[in-house]
Motif scaffolding. Structure first.
Motif, short mmCIF file in Angstrom:
data_model
loop_
_atom_site.label_atom_id
_atom_site.label_comp_id
_atom_site.label_asym_id
_atom_site.label_seq_id
_atom_site.Cartn_x
_atom_site.Cartn_y
_atom_site.Cartn_z
N SER A 1 41.26 44.72 58.61
CA SER A 1 39.87 44.36 58.90
C SER A 1 39.07 44.23 57.61
N GLN A 2 37.92 43.53 57.73
CA GLN A 2 37.07 43.29 56.58
C GLN A 2 36.55 44.60 56.00
N ASP A 3 36.29 45.60 56.87
CA ASP A 3 35.78 46.89 56.42
C ASP A 3 36.76 47.57 55.47
N ILE A 4 38.03 47.62 55.93
CA ILE A 4 39.05 48.27 55.10
C ILE A 4 39.19 47.51 53.79
N ARG A 5 39.13 46.20 53.87
CA ARG A 5 39.24 45.35 52.69
C ARG A 5 38.16 45.72 51.67
N LEU A 6 36.89 45.77 52.15
CA LEU A 6 35.78 46.10 51.25
C LEU A 6 35.91 47.52 50.70
N GLU A 7 36.39 48.40 51.59
CA GLU A 7 36.52 49.78 51.18
C GLU A 7 37.58 49.90 50.06
N THR A 8 38.69 49.18 50.19
CA THR A 8 39.73 49.20 49.17
C THR A 8 39.20 48.65 47.85
N ILE A 9 38.47 47.52 47.96
CA ILE A 9 37.90 46.93 46.74
C ILE A 9 37.01 47.94 46.03
N ALA A 10 36.20 48.64 46.80
CA ALA A 10 35.29 49.63 46.21
C ALA A 10 36.08 50.79 45.61
N ARG A 11 37.17 51.19 46.31
CA ARG A 11 37.94 52.33 45.84
C ARG A 11 38.54 52.05 44.45
N TYR A 12 39.01 50.83 44.26
CA TYR A 12 39.60 50.48 42.96
C TYR A 12 38.55 50.02 41.95
N GLY A 13 37.30 49.99 42.39
CA GLY A 13 36.23 49.60 41.46
C GLY A 13 36.21 48.11 41.16
N LEU A 14 36.81 47.32 42.03
CA LEU A 14 36.92 45.89 41.74
C LEU A 14 35.64 45.12 42.05
N ASP A 15 34.65 45.82 42.67
CA ASP A 15 33.39 45.14 42.98
C ASP A 15 32.41 45.20 41.80
N LYS A 16 32.71 46.06 40.83
CA LYS A 16 31.82 46.21 39.69
C LYS A 16 31.94 45.01 38.74
N PRO A 17 30.91 44.78 37.92
CA PRO A 17 31.03 43.70 36.93
C PRO A 17 32.15 44.01 35.92
N LEU A 18 32.62 42.96 35.29
CA LEU A 18 33.78 43.06 34.39
C LEU A 18 33.57 44.11 33.30
N TRP A 19 32.38 44.04 32.63
CA TRP A 19 32.18 44.95 31.50
C TRP A 19 32.19 46.40 31.94
N GLU A 20 31.67 46.67 33.16
CA GLU A 20 31.65 48.04 33.64
C GLU A 20 33.07 48.52 33.93
N GLN A 21 33.84 47.61 34.54
CA GLN A 21 35.24 47.96 34.79
C GLN A 21 35.97 48.28 33.49
N TYR A 22 35.64 47.46 32.45
CA TYR A 22 36.31 47.65 31.16
C TYR A 22 35.98 49.02 30.58
N PHE A 23 34.68 49.42 30.65
CA PHE A 23 34.32 50.70 30.06
C PHE A 23 34.87 51.87 30.86
N THR A 24 34.92 51.71 32.19
CA THR A 24 35.55 52.74 32.99
C THR A 24 37.01 52.89 32.56
N PHE A 25 37.66 51.73 32.38
CA PHE A 25 39.07 51.70 31.96
C PHE A 25 39.24 52.39 30.60
N LEU A 26 38.35 52.00 29.66
CA LEU A 26 38.44 52.54 28.31
C LEU A 26 38.26 54.05 28.33
N ASN A 27 37.27 54.51 29.09
CA ASN A 27 36.99 55.93 29.19
C ASN A 27 38.21 56.68 29.72
#
Lengths: 323, 569
Positions: A43-69
């Protein structure tokens, strides 16, 4: 000397930082990992929830800094496919590739350098000409084809050696190694041989060119005039003088083989990191790809650094300070 | 038995089998040498003197080989001996020292290790023994602090010290014969003088016989009792040194002696360069009025010029130096506040040993290096523009370099090389270029048809003529000559000296002539400036400086020059 080392470490850190950004952005642009992680029928809910769990909804630079940290805390994330920490995954596969690479590069050096020195010392002899002809083959025949021929000959036709896998392993320092058991060694032989061919040719030609050059110098003439025997001249004078280019190539070849033994590992179904990265690319396992590429950059930097230090040991002229 | 000569060479012939045919590098040479005797072997390049040395010691590399004849050393025939047996004699009975100690010593092994390898070639020694022997060997050749030097690498020693190490290695096993192949050619005169004295003492002390191979008659005269003059693989004249040098019998020996500027009156043409006079150089383009000389200014002046060489520190090092954590590297002052004027038409000689700064000063005079401070002016106008990336502003100063092999583009026809500069600066038009080049080649004594050849098709002397033509084709008024004859044989050197003297007179040139060879400078120059450690220590008319030197360094320098015995009247 100490400032030199400090400089190199600073350089290494800068290169790693740039590399992390490049790798992260580059890999981000490939495919959409969500399609791999969850089936198309959820379902779309689970899909959105997974995206949020992996942080894939955040902008690229934020994902990068999370990764770097996270990376700074030793956490490269979890593999999408294997569900285990990436670092642990890669480290579990690294020993297989490490022993394969070391076996290949060391045998290339141990056979290639003496063969090259001989060919440079006696350039007109029939054996030297044979060595040089074979080295051309080593350069020009593709690795995968040699691998297939080796399997056809030694595994299929003669049944002397196994065609793939790591065989039995034994434990050393808590890591499983193939080279410690006879069965493991028999599994190691063919892929190592396959990987060694190109390097063998390279080492031979380098050693030959260096030897030919050094043999014509006054250093050798003066040693001969002092009555020093030819074998001592080759071992003590020539080998030392040709070692710098050899060490450079040895380091580069070691690093690139460690990182890109993919073809051979695939042909011989050797469970190393080469196979792991190919599988990860196919399944878009993003954390594994990123961590792997970072690791490759790190290995190259470390090996080059070690090669640099070896220069200082080999060539006193590089050491600072005049008497 | 003791009366028998130590070395007896009979009809020795060494051939090189090349694609072009068989070359007889040594062609029927015979001589003998008694125990403890010193013999000089003299000749120009290609005379076979070095090959004779290598033939004795059995080190002729293929495609060469000793074709016939006999070399008897200490009663033993060496020709035809198996390589292994020859090896056991080398270093023990006969040893050899080469020209350039930087090339002969292994740069990556310590002095001690190299001596140990030479020791182990003939005896079994422990590490501690080898070290003791090495220290003793170094002390024997007058190396100061041998206990420390034994752990040095060759690059940590000066040229003279390196050559002493090579001599120590050659003397390790107290051989009966030492062959020295141009052992002092790469060294400064003062070092050469020291080595000559030490070598004489050492062979007398040890009773070693010595063959001293050299192109330089004067050094040979100062060490050898007997001398043999070689030409084209043959000994043309041999005998006691004094006889050969004062009463030469063979025309070639006489010609060699006549080529030496030290034996001619300053300013005279050297006899070797006689023959048909060369063509007159082509006409110059009239000077433009735009660059008229500044009234009252000296013709050429270097005004308090200095040149510092410093390596740019890396960012981290610079930071460390700023906060006082790191010592800045020592600054090398190659030239230190030197002032120099040259009037129009004068030839100024700049002499000094390697590292004295004479070449750096010459390069600043020629507008190749920008001075770190001070200015260089020609007719009152600066030679180089100010500030960063400064450029040379005039074409009226040109340079002739030492090495004609390095200073010509190997891929360019020499005609194009000569025409390139004059075309670029509009001194000649495209149409006239060919004729202009041909005229210049004729003026330096080369066949004008050579314009289409490449540098590798010329001999060393011819190449230097090409380099001179290329510099002069730029129609300079002042020419900086940086050791233009240093790499040439004496007879070729004489020709080039004659050529420079003639062209200077014909073109009214002003010369700055840099050389380590005091006799060449005396011959060519009106005035001389002696450089030492970046400064000019003495300057004056050539005759005065040479006959009555004031500064200590000048006195030492002149005393170090080996002198030929005067010819009997």
């Amino acid at each position: 000397m100490l400032t030199h080392i400090a400089e190199r470490i600073l350089q290494a850190l800068a290169v790693m930082l740039v590399m992390s950004a490049l790798v992260f952005v580059g890999v981000y642009a490939i495919g959409n990992p969500i399609d791999v992680l969850i089936g198309p029928d959820v379902s779309q809910d689970i899909r959105l929830e997974t995206i949020a769990r992996y942080g894939l909804d955040k902008p690229l630079w934020e994902q990068y800094f999370t990764f770097l940290n996270r990376v700074l805390h030793g956490d490269f994330g979890r593999s999408f496919v294997f569900g285990m920490p990436v670092l642990q995954l890669i480290l579990s596969r690294l020993p297989a590739t490490l022993e394969l690479t070391l076996a290949a590069v060391l045998s290339a050096a141990l056979i290639g350098i003496p063969a090259g020195i001989y060919a440079g010392y006696r350039p007109e002899s029939a054996l030297s000409k044979t060595i040089m002809a074979l080295s051309i083959l080593g350069f020009s025949v593709p690795t995968f084809w040699i691998g297939l021929v080796l399997i056809m000959t030694f595994a299929v036709e003669l049944s002397w050696l196994p065609a793939g896998g790591r065989g039995e392993t034994a434990s050393l320092f808590g890591v499983e190694w193939s080279f410690l058991t006879l069965n493991g060694l028999s599994h190691l032989l063919l892929p190592a041989l396959n990987l060694a061919f190109f390097k063998l040719a390279l080492m031979t030609r380098l050693a030959r060119a260096g030897t030919r050059e050094i043999m014509l110098t006054d250093t050798v003439k003066f040693a001969r005039a002092a009555g020093i025997s030819e074998s001592v001249i080759l071992r003590r004078h020539v080998l030392r003088l040709i070692s710098i280019p050899l060490v450079t190539v040895f380091g580069l070849e070691f690093a690139s083989t460690l990182a890109f033994a993919v073809v051979t590992e695939t042909i011989f179904s050797w469970p190393g990191i080469g196979k792991l990265i190919i599988d990860s690319i196919q399944s878009l396992d993003r954390p594994v790809m990123v961590a792997y590429l970072m690791l490759v950059a790190f290995v190259f930097i470390m090996i080059n650094f070690l090669v640099d230090l070896t220069y200082f040991a080999l060539d006193p002229r590089l050491r600072k300070g005049r008497a | 038995m003791t009366d028998a000569p130590l070395l007896e060479i009979t009809d020795l012939t060494t051939q090189f089998f090349t694609r072009a045919g068989v070359v007889k590098a040594v062609d029927g040479v015979s001589f003998s040498l008694r125990r403890g005797e010193v013999m000089g072997l003299v000749g120009e390049s290609g005379s076979g003197k070095s090959v004779t040395g290598f033939s004795i010691i059995g080190l002729i590399d293929p495609p060469g080989r000793v074709a016939s004849g006999s070399v008897k050393l200490d009663g033993r025939e060496l020709v035809g001996l198996p390589p292994d047996e020859l090896r056991t004699l080398r270093g023990r009975i006969v040893s050899m020292v080469f020209q350039d100690p930087l090339m002969t010593l292994n740069p990556v092994l310590t002095i001690g290790e190299q001596i140990r390898l030479a020791l182990e070639a003939h005896e079994k020694v422990s590490g501690a023994q080898a070290r003791q022997r090495a220290i003793a060997g170094l002390a024997q050749v007058r190396i100061p602090r041998p206990e420390a030097t034994v752990d040095y690498y060759p690059h940590q020693l000066s040229g003279g010290m390196r050559q002493r190490v090579a001599i120590a290695i050659a003397l390790l096993h107290h051989p009966k014969l030492i062959i020295c192949d141009e052992p002092t050619t790469a060294l400064d005169v003062s070092i050469q003088a020291e080595i000559l004295v030490e070598m004489k003492e050492l062979v007398a002390e040890l009773g070693t016989a010595l063959i001293w191979i050299s192109h330089d008659l004067a050094t040979v005269a100062s060490i050898a009792q007997h001398v043999a003059v070689m030409r084209l693989g043959k000994i043309v004249e041999a005998g006691p040194t004094l006889d050969v040098l004062t009463r030469p019998q063979h025309a070639y020996t006489r010609a060699l002696l006549d080529s030496l500027p030290s034996r001619a009156k300053p300013g005279e043409f050297l006899l070797r360069g006689g023959g048909v006079p060369d063509a007159v150089p082509p006409a110059r383009k009239p000077a433009s009025a735009a660059a008229a000389p500044v009234p009252g200014a000296p013709y050429f002046i270097a005004d308090r010029v200095s040149k510092r060489f410093e390596s740019r520190p890396s960012a981290l090092r610079a930071l460390g130096q700023r906060f006082g954590l790191l010592q800045p590297p020592p600054v090398v002052m190659a030239v230190d506040e030197v002032s120099l004027t040259v009037p129009r038409g004068e030839a100024l000689g700049l002499v000094g040993e390697s590292g004295s700064g004479k070449s750096t000063l010459g390069r600043m005079a020629a507008g190749i290096y920008a001075p770190s401070s001070g200015t260089v002016r020609f007719e009152g106008w600066p030679v180089m523009s100010e500030g960063q990336g400064s450029k040379k502003l005039t074409t009226r100063i040109q340079t002739i370099f030492q090495d004609p092999f390095a200073s010509l583009d190997p891929r360019m026809r020499i005609g194009d090389g000569i025409a390139e500069g004059p075309l670029a600066h509009g001194l000649i038009g495209k149409a006239g270029a060919r004729g202009y080049v041909r005229d210049w080649l004729a003026a330096v004594g080369l066949d004008p048809a050579f314009a289409d050849r490449y540098p590798h098709q010329f001999s060393g002397g011819q190449r230097q003529r090409v380099a001179i033509a290329r510099a002069l084709a730029m129609q300079p008024d002042l020419v900086v000559c940086d050791e233009p004859v240093a790499s040439l044989d004496v007879s070729i050197q004489a020709q080039i000296i004659n050529l420079l003297m003639r062209l200077r007179a014909e073109l009214g040139l002003t010369l700055i002539f840099i050389s380590h060879d005091l006799s060449v400078v005396r011959h060519l120059c009106d005035r001389v400036a002696v450089m030492y450690r970046g400064r000019i220590v003495e300057e004056g008319p050539a005759g005065e400086v040479y006959d009555n030197p004031q500064h200590d360094y000048t006195k030492r320098l002149l005393a170090a020059v080996p002198v030929l015995p005067e010819a009997a009247a």
